[in-house]
Structure formats: C-alpha cells, structure tokens
Design an enzyme around this catalytic site. Structure first.
Site, mmCIF file in Angstrom:
data_model
loop_
_atom_site.group_PDB
_atom_site.id
_atom_site.type_symbol
_atom_site.label_atom_id
_atom_site.label_comp_id
_atom_site.label_asym_id
_atom_site.label_seq_id
_atom_site.Cartn_x
_atom_site.Cartn_y
_atom_site.Cartn_z
ATOM 1 N N GLY A 11 31.972 35.637 48.122
ATOM 2 C CA GLY A 11 31.666 37.042 47.826
ATOM 3 C C GLY A 11 30.331 37.166 47.105
ATOM 4 N NE ARG A 75 35.636 36.607 50.100
ATOM 5 C CZ ARG A 75 35.371 36.329 48.817
ATOM 6 N NH1 ARG A 75 35.245 35.075 48.436
ATOM 7 N NH2 ARG A 75 35.233 37.294 47.935
ATOM 8 C CG ASP A 137 36.263 37.098 40.338
ATOM 9 O OD1 ASP A 137 36.148 38.335 40.261
ATOM 10 O OD2 ASP A 137 36.503 36.499 41.410
ATOM 11 N NE ARG A 276 45.297 63.410 39.779
ATOM 12 C CZ ARG A 276 46.393 64.132 39.908
ATOM 13 N NH1 ARG A 276 47.580 63.555 39.911
ATOM 14 N NH2 ARG A 276 46.327 65.448 40.048
HETATM 15 O O1 F6P Z 1 35.402 36.918 43.765
HETATM 16 C C1 F6P Z 1 34.814 38.161 43.678
HETATM 17 C C2 F6P Z 1 35.741 39.224 44.196
HETATM 18 O O2 F6P Z 1 35.082 40.468 44.116
HETATM 19 C C3 F6P Z 1 37.088 39.309 43.492
HETATM 20 O O3 F6P Z 1 37.010 39.963 42.261
HETATM 21 C C4 F6P Z 1 37.919 40.017 44.535
HETATM 22 O O4 F6P Z 1 39.271 39.678 44.391
HETATM 23 C C5 F6P Z 1 37.370 39.461 45.821
HETATM 24 O O5 F6P Z 1 36.070 38.985 45.547
HETATM 25 C C6 F6P Z 1 37.282 40.448 46.953
HETATM 26 O O6 F6P Z 1 36.964 39.748 48.104
HETATM 27 P P1 F6P Z 1 36.350 40.375 49.433
HETATM 28 O O7 F6P Z 1 34.918 40.722 49.143
HETATM 29 O O8 F6P Z 1 36.455 39.296 50.434
HETATM 30 O O9 F6P Z 1 37.147 41.593 49.736
#
Ligand code: F6P
Length: 358
Positions: A11, A75, A137, A276
């Site tokens: 990511g 990925r 993260d 909400r």
């Molecule tokens: O690892 C970064 C992150 O944004 C996480 O916080 C989240 O769970 C994940 O990537 C989302 O992944 P993707 O971009 O594949 O939807």
C-alpha cells in the site's frame, strides 16, 4: 559504473517520493556520474515481469512534496511468492533473473511488512538488498517509526476534529473508523490527539457493555456528545477467544460493511442512542507528506545510500532512539510491532479519562 534498482511495494503512503528522492540524490552525490538507477514499476510485479526503466537524475527532482509513488506499487502476497502454478513463471527465479539482467549492485526496496518478508527472501537468495520502512500503520518491527504514519495521523486527527464540531452541535454519538490494519498505533495516536472519548484497538478487545456504560455515564454527566475512535482492526472480547479459522468465519458472516458500523449497531441496540459513523479510509494515505515524514524519509534515504556505500546489504534502515541504524532483514521479516497494552501512551489516555472498552 554502479547500478541500482529501486521499487515501492504494498500500500502506498505519504513520504515514498521523498524517500526515493533521498536515496537517489545521495547515491548520485556519492558516486558522481558513475551511477545508473533503474526505476522498477509497480513493486515486485515490475521485478517479476521485467518492467523497469533507467531513470535520469532530474526524475528525482520536484517530488519531495508529492504524495503516492512515482514508481507505482502493487500488492504481491508473500504466500504466493513461492507458489509456482502450472504454466506460470517461478516468481522468485524471475526476480533473480531480472536483477541479473539489470546487472544491479543493489536493490532498494521501500515497503511494509509483507514487502519485508519478500525482501528477506531475496536477500537469502543472494541478492544485495537494502530496505526502507514505510506504512501509515507504524507496525514494522525494528523501527520506532515508519514514514507515512505522521502524515496519516494529521489527517485522521483532522477528521476527528471536524467530527467534534458537528457532534457538539447536534449532541450526537459519532464513531470514526481509523486505519492501521491489525495494530492500533494510528487509532491510538489520532484518538488521543483528536480528543476521542473512547478508543478501540485490536490490542485491547472491547466489551460492548463497557462502552455502553461509558456513554451512559457521559450522558448523566451532562456531556452533549461522544466520539469513539475505532481501529479498523478492533475486535470484541468474544472474538478474541476464537481460533483464527472461527474468527475468519465470524467476520465473513458479518452483515455490516465494517467494524465501526457493527459497533454502532451494537451500541444502538443497548442504549437506543442513534450513532453516526465516519470512515475516512484511504483518504488517510493520500496527499502530501507532512514535514516530519519528509524529514524522516530523507534521513532514511540518505542512510540507505550510506549502507550501500559500505556494502552493508541485507538490512533495513530503522529509527531507534532518535538515530538511524541498520536492522538485519532476517530480524524484521515476519514480525509485527503491536501496541503494548501497558505503554505510556495508553496510560496517559487512561489518566485523562479516555476508555478503551475493556
Ligand atoms: O497498510 C496500510 C493500509 O492502509 C492499512 O491501514 C489498511 O488496512 C490497508 O492498507 C488497506 O489496504 P488496500 O489499500 O489494499 O485496501
């Protein structure tokens, strides 16, 4: 002539371009004209499929403040790296072959946890590899901080700030779902910085009754609104007792679109209060890097170039106690840096009355 390949994998996050720029500028400085840098497109996919191009020094100019990654990313699940299905190429062999084809002295890899597993694998396969830890993260073992985290923190905090004004006006309960994958660094920091009343983290399984009690008490105390910062990876006490397989099945059966909506639903059932939900999602990974991340990315980039100069391969550059140090990839790969439940940040939050639903 020295030849280096560079790729960004997993990511994206803020600070990737600043880090690419940092390492490239430092390499050009050190090796003068005697250096060629190959940009590998879309992470490991480009290395597997042989999609790369020779970069010019100017390609690395003007990108310090740019979000995303000029190299593209993808990925490539680690568990599939070793799988060679019939009729498909052996990905590891393909990556080695392209490394050789480019005649590289070192491969520079910018990525998160999954990326580091593959980087370690390539290092074990004999490739010269140096890595930089990126992710919003902040869950990479071995470094106190990853770049991307602080920029995402600014955004997530800003979301909670904005929710505050509308929550106050209407006297409502709001849930803000914050990214962070399986760890709670981002929700914890954003929750504290944004003044959330309740923070739910994957590291502290929540009891819905305890959250409902907090909300009732706030009502009794005359508080007009409540804000919950909920980690996307938050889990309930009941879920924490399940096996991995049972947990997966339970989550697959979940009818709500995400954990924040489920928590909202559960609270509504107990308290009757209307809730909400706000999910900023990938917004948190977008836009320009903040000053802290530009600084950290540049320091990591320069430090990676120094490791390359010293031929100190097989390492990730890491921030430890304020200094940048090398950490062996074999130590980083496969580990997760979770939030210690007794850390000072959680203690500080509890001290000022923030609850964690436990
Ligand atoms: O690892 C970064 C992150 O944004 C996480 O916080 C989240 O769970 C994940 O990537 C989302 O992944 P993707 O971009 O594949 O939807």
């Amino acid at each position: 002539m020295k030849r280096f390949g560079i790729l960004t994998s997993g990511g994206d996050c803020q600070g990737l371009n600043a880090a690419i720029r940092g390492v490239a500028k430092a390499l050009y400085e050190e090796f003068d004209e005697e250096v060629e840098i190959y940009g590998i497109q879309d992470g490991y996919r480009g290395l597997i499929e042989g999609i790369y191009c020779k970069m010019k020094p100017n390609d690395f100019s003007g990108i310090l403040t740019l979000g995303g990654t000029i190299l593209g990313t993808s990925r490539q699940p680690f568990k599939l790296m070793r799988v060679v299905a019939e009729g498909q190429v052996d990905k590891v062999q393909a990556m080695k072959a392209n490394y050789k084809r480019m005649n590289l002295d070192c491969l520079i890899i910018l990525g998160g946890n999954g990326t580091h597993k593959t980087a370690n694998l390539l290092s074990e396969e004999g490739l010269n590899v140096v890595t930089l830890p990126k992710t919003i993260d902040n869950d990479i073992w071995g470094t106190d901080m990853t770049f991307g985290f602080h920029s995402a923190l600014e955004i997530a905090t800003n979301v909670i700030d904005c929710i505050h004004t509308t929550a106050t006006s209407h006297g409502r309960v709001f849930i803000v779902e914050i990214m962070g994958h399986k760890v709670g660094w981002l929700p914890l920091y954003a929750g504290i910085a944004g003044g959330a009343d309740v923070i739910l983290l994957p590291e502290i399984p929540y009891n819905i009754k305890s959250i409902a009690k907090t909300l009732k008490e706030r009502n009794k105390a005359g508080k007009r609104f409540s804000i919950l910062a909920v980690a996307e990876g938050a889990i309930s006490l009941d879920e924490s007792k399940l096996s991995k397989k049972e947990f997966k099945a339970a989550r697959a059966a979940m009818t709500q679109p995400s954990i924040a909506y489920r928590v909202a639903n559960e609270i509504e059932q107990i308290t009757g209060q209307e809730i909400r939900v706000t999910v900023p999602g990938h917004f948190q990974r977008g836009g320009q890097p903040c000053a802290y991340d530009r600084m950290l990315s540049t320091r990591f980039g320069a430090a990676a170039a120094r490791l390359i100069m010293q031929k100190n391969y097989g390492n990730m550059v890491a921030l430890r106690n304020g200094s940048i140090v090398p950490v062996p990839l074999s130590e980083v790969a496969g580990k997760l840096k979770t939030v210690p439940v007794s850390c000072e940040e959680i203690q500080a939050a509890r001290d000022i009355g923030i609850t964690f639903g436990d």
